[in-house]
Design a protein around this motif. Structure first.
Motif, PDB file in Angstrom:
ATOM      1  N   VAL A   1     -18.125  16.327 -24.635  1.00  0.00           N
ATOM      2  CA  VAL A   1     -18.817  14.901 -24.833  1.00  0.00           C
ATOM      3  C   VAL A   1     -20.327  14.743 -24.841  1.00  0.00           C
ATOM      4  O   VAL A   1     -20.785  14.255 -26.978  1.00  0.00           O
ATOM      5  N   SER A   2     -21.241  15.210 -24.598  1.00  0.00           N
ATOM      6  CA  SER A   2     -22.685  15.801 -24.693  1.00  0.00           C
ATOM      7  C   SER A   2     -22.696  16.108 -25.747  1.00  0.00           C
ATOM      8  O   SER A   2     -23.561  15.551 -27.100  1.00  0.00           O
ATOM      9  N   ASP A   3     -21.929  17.473 -26.265  1.00  0.00           N
ATOM     10  CA  ASP A   3     -22.284  17.939 -27.495  1.00  0.00           C
ATOM     11  C   ASP A   3     -22.667  17.008 -28.495  1.00  0.00           C
ATOM     12  O   ASP A   3     -22.350  16.804 -29.639  1.00  0.00           O
ATOM     13  N   TYR A   4     -20.658  16.021 -28.479  1.00  0.00           N
ATOM     14  CA  TYR A   4     -20.700  15.362 -29.749  1.00  0.00           C
ATOM     15  C   TYR A   4     -21.502  14.297 -30.053  1.00  0.00           C
ATOM     16  O   TYR A   4     -22.373  14.077 -31.034  1.00  0.00           O
ATOM     17  N   LEU A   5     -22.023  13.537 -28.802  1.00  0.00           N
ATOM     18  CA  LEU A   5     -23.216  13.078 -28.920  1.00  0.00           C
ATOM     19  C   LEU A   5     -24.694  13.100 -29.743  1.00  0.00           C
ATOM     20  O   LEU A   5     -25.102  13.020 -30.114  1.00  0.00           O
ATOM     21  N   LEU A   6     -25.201  14.188 -29.482  1.00  0.00           N
ATOM     22  CA  LEU A   6     -26.097  14.783 -29.568  1.00  0.00           C
ATOM     23  C   LEU A   6     -25.862  15.339 -31.178  1.00  0.00           C
ATOM     24  O   LEU A   6     -26.953  14.777 -31.979  1.00  0.00           O
ATOM     25  N   GLN A   7     -24.572  15.648 -31.798  1.00  0.00           N
ATOM     26  CA  GLN A   7     -23.962  15.995 -33.072  1.00  0.00           C
ATOM     27  C   GLN A   7     -24.458  15.060 -32.985  1.00  0.00           C
ATOM     28  O   GLN A   7     -25.519  14.910 -34.711  1.00  0.00           O
ATOM     29  N   GLU A   8     -23.977  13.655 -33.595  1.00  0.00           N
ATOM     30  CA  GLU A   8     -23.871  12.471 -34.001  1.00  0.00           C
ATOM     31  C   GLU A   8     -25.341  12.007 -34.142  1.00  0.00           C
ATOM     32  O   GLU A   8     -25.447  11.591 -34.714  1.00  0.00           O
ATOM     33  N   GLU A   9     -25.741  11.968 -33.085  1.00  0.00           N
ATOM     34  CA  GLU A   9     -27.324  11.372 -33.726  1.00  0.00           C
ATOM     35  C   GLU A   9     -28.134  12.602 -34.374  1.00  0.00           C
ATOM     36  O   GLU A   9     -28.920  12.281 -35.107  1.00  0.00           O
ATOM     37  N   ALA A  10     -27.860  14.057 -34.388  1.00  0.00           N
ATOM     38  CA  ALA A  10     -29.119  14.802 -35.233  1.00  0.00           C
ATOM     39  C   ALA A  10     -27.982  14.388 -36.956  1.00  0.00           C
ATOM     40  O   ALA A  10     -28.805  14.378 -37.551  1.00  0.00           O
ATOM     41  N   GLU A  11     -27.228  14.027 -37.083  1.00  0.00           N
ATOM     42  CA  GLU A  11     -26.198  13.354 -38.360  1.00  0.00           C
ATOM     43  C   GLU A  11     -27.064  12.485 -38.602  1.00  0.00           C
ATOM     44  O   GLU A  11     -28.054  12.116 -39.897  1.00  0.00           O
ATOM     45  N   SER A  12     -27.305  11.787 -37.409  1.00  0.00           N
ATOM     46  CA  SER A  12     -27.781  10.420 -38.206  1.00  0.00           C
ATOM     47  C   SER A  12     -29.142  10.146 -38.358  1.00  0.00           C
ATOM     48  O   SER A  12     -29.909   9.867 -39.573  1.00  0.00           O
TER      49      SER A  12
END
Length: 81
Positions: A53-64
């Motif tokens: 979940v943490s990795d996913y949230l970090l990926q979402e933030e990076a993509e944004s």
């Protein structure tokens, strides 16, 4: 259906047996009044899930951030003397 555990098993003193089942066969869904009340899983499974979940949230933030990246508004970290 082996992953479903009625809460009545806890009331009958079968908690240790249920925990052994979780350790050997994985996640269990505890049912109370014919509805899911909680999920039992090993600490390792929980840690792994939280890491995903943490990795996913970090990926979402990076993509944004990349989607809104404007090189003209960037400031270099390079120090020019």
């Amino acid at each position: 259906m082996k992953s479903i555990v009625p809460i009545s098993r806890f009331n009958k003193g079968e908690a240790n047996r249920i925990f052994e089942e979780v350790e050997s066969s994985g996640t269990k869904i505890v049912m109370k009044n014919n509805r899911p009340a909680c999920i039992l899983m090993s600490p390792e499974q929980y840690e792994s899930l939280m890491e995903m979940v943490s990795d996913y949230l970090l990926q979402e933030e990076a993509e944004s951030r990349m989607a809104h990246y404007d090189p003209d508004e960037s400031v270099s970290q390079d120090i020019q003397y």
